[in-house]
Each structure stands twice: as structure tokens, then as C-alpha cells.
Design an enzyme around this catalytic site. Sequence first.
Site: not given
Ligand code: PSU
Ligand code: MN
Length: 305
Positions: A24, A136, A138, A140, A157
Site C-alpha cells: 500500500e 468511526d 475503518s 478496511d 494499533k
Molecule cells: N495503521 C497503521 N499505519 C497506517 C495505517 C493504519 O499502523 O499507515 C493506514 C492504512 O493505510 C490503513 C488506514 O488502511 O491507515 C486506515 O485509515 P482509516 O482508519 O481512516 O480507514
Molecule cells: Mn475513520
Amino acid sequence: MSPLQPSDEVAAALAESRPVVALESTIISHGLPRPRNLEAAREFEELLRDRGVTPATIAVLDGVPRIGLDDDGVRRIAEEDLAKASVRDLPILAARRGSGATTVAATAHLAALAGIRVFATGGLGGVHRGASDTFDESADLPTLGVTPITVVSAGVKSVLDIGATLERLETLSVPVVGYGTSTFPAFWLRESAFELDWRVDGADEVAAIMAARDDLGSRQGIIVANPIAADQQWDPAEHDRVLAQAFAAAEAAGVRGKAVTPFLLSFIVDASDGRSLEVNLDLARNNVRVAADIATAWSALGRAA
Ligand code: PSU
Ligand code: MN
């Protein structure tokens, strides 16, 4: 006509069913500080090439979803201020000829569309603390519920709600297997408080699960949770102390919504004198190596794509 633009080496590897691993770009553009991010992007690709695996770093550049970047593309994701692009941003960037660094969700979507079956990252996005009020979560997670790719990560994390993240993955029917462990890892730390139902002990086992998944007509991705080695993990006492400070600082600064995670992460790197960053790089390298082994085992089964 496919809207994707695979690099020549990725197109050749896919055509010959040789191993390919997707990487990514958000981890490079937003997850790691400059200039270490450019070194890391190049190093992850090199780790794959050294193992006979073709790297496919994914990003949208000038409206084109690129599957595998040249030197200039790698430099752009590390040095330009690119937008963070999840799946919902892809059609807008494409139509407007915009550029974006792809999250796990967007990378998984584009990689699967290109026929790539294995993807390495650092940590997944997940359910945020307080999500029962903020919603909230993700993208993902739901994306992995509908995208046939195997993602190697070190869990999520500990700034997120790990238990809620695992519950959502269960609801979304996404298989989660521990790689050499039955405990879900917590990114910088080898272990979270959560046990997994399934453990695998090698790449061949993961490839066999991927094949069975296809035969059973499942649509979900597979999460391979690869913990950092005990001697590489962040000191747990320092981890707990710095995280508590980070949450208190975010509260005091009145940080809300989307700004919370970037605030916490940069606070944590600073407050740990960069020690958390070294752990982040080590775990990402480990994940790239495991993904290389899985892609090689998958390719050896002769059913690629
Ligand atoms: N977790 C990490 N490092 C990162 C991310 C997540 O430890 O760089 C990034 C990844 O690209 C993940 C995104 O897909 O953050 C998720 O962000 P959000 O919660 O806004 O979907
Ligand atoms: Mn978000």
C-alpha cells in the site's frame, strides 16, 4: 478496457503466474515520516525482489490506478502531499485525474481487481475507541469482507479498540489466522489480550486455506496476523506510558474525529524518541517477508488468479 495500469514487470509476473505481492501507499505517504518513508518504500520492494517476488506498490497517480510503480512513482508517494484515498475516493480521483495514496481498503480493492492474491502492510485500520458514539470504523474492515485477497499485517494499533475490531471481522466473516501464534498481535507489541480461533505455522498452510476458500466460493479476504518477534517489540511499559500520555494530550487539545489518529501517532513517535518508529519498520519488514513466502507458496499451487 481495464482502468488499471499494471507495470510491465507486474503484468509479466501475473501472466506467467509468478508470485506478486501488493504493497500500500498510505503507509508511505501518511504512516511513516519523511525521509524514512522513501527508504522504506524502496526497501520493501527490494525485500520482495530478493526473494524472487514481484512488488506491486499501488497508488492512484494522475487519475490512473497504478499496479506497480516505477522509481518516479515511488518517489511521488513518499514526497508529494497526496490525499489519503480509500475505496470511495477511487472513482472521484479517476474522473478528476487526481492522485492519492491508497489505504489498505483501496489497495486491496485494486490489487484484487488486477488479479493479485497477496498483500503486505504494517497495521490494518479498525474500530476506533468510542466508535459506539462516533461510528468511526475503518473502511478496511467491510472492504475485506468483500475482497478476495490475503493481507499480512501485525494486527491493529493499540490506539484502536482491538476487541471491537475482532468482533466486526467475525460479523463480516473475514477469517483471521495467527502466524505462528494463537494470540492476536497489537502492532508494536507481540500480543494483545485477545485469543484467536486459528493458528497457522507456515506459508503452505495459508496457501491451502486460500485454495479452499476459492473452492468454497467465499468472497472474503483472509487476514494473516503476524506478530513482531519478542526481541523486536516495543518495551511494553513504555508503550503503556506513552499511549496514556497520548490520549491525555489529545483530550487536552480537544482533538476530534479524523484528526485523532494522526495526532496520536505523531505524538507517539515523538514521545518515544523514535523507538516506536523503529518497531513499526521492523514489523512491516517482517510482514513483507511472510507475504513473499505466501505468494510463493500460492504460485506453487499452480492455480494463480
Ligand atoms: N495503521 C497503521 N499505519 C497506517 C495505517 C493504519 O499502523 O499507515 C493506514 C492504512 O493505510 C490503513 C488506514 O488502511 O491507515 C486506515 O485509515 P482509516 O482508519 O481512516 O480507514
Ligand atoms: Mn475513520
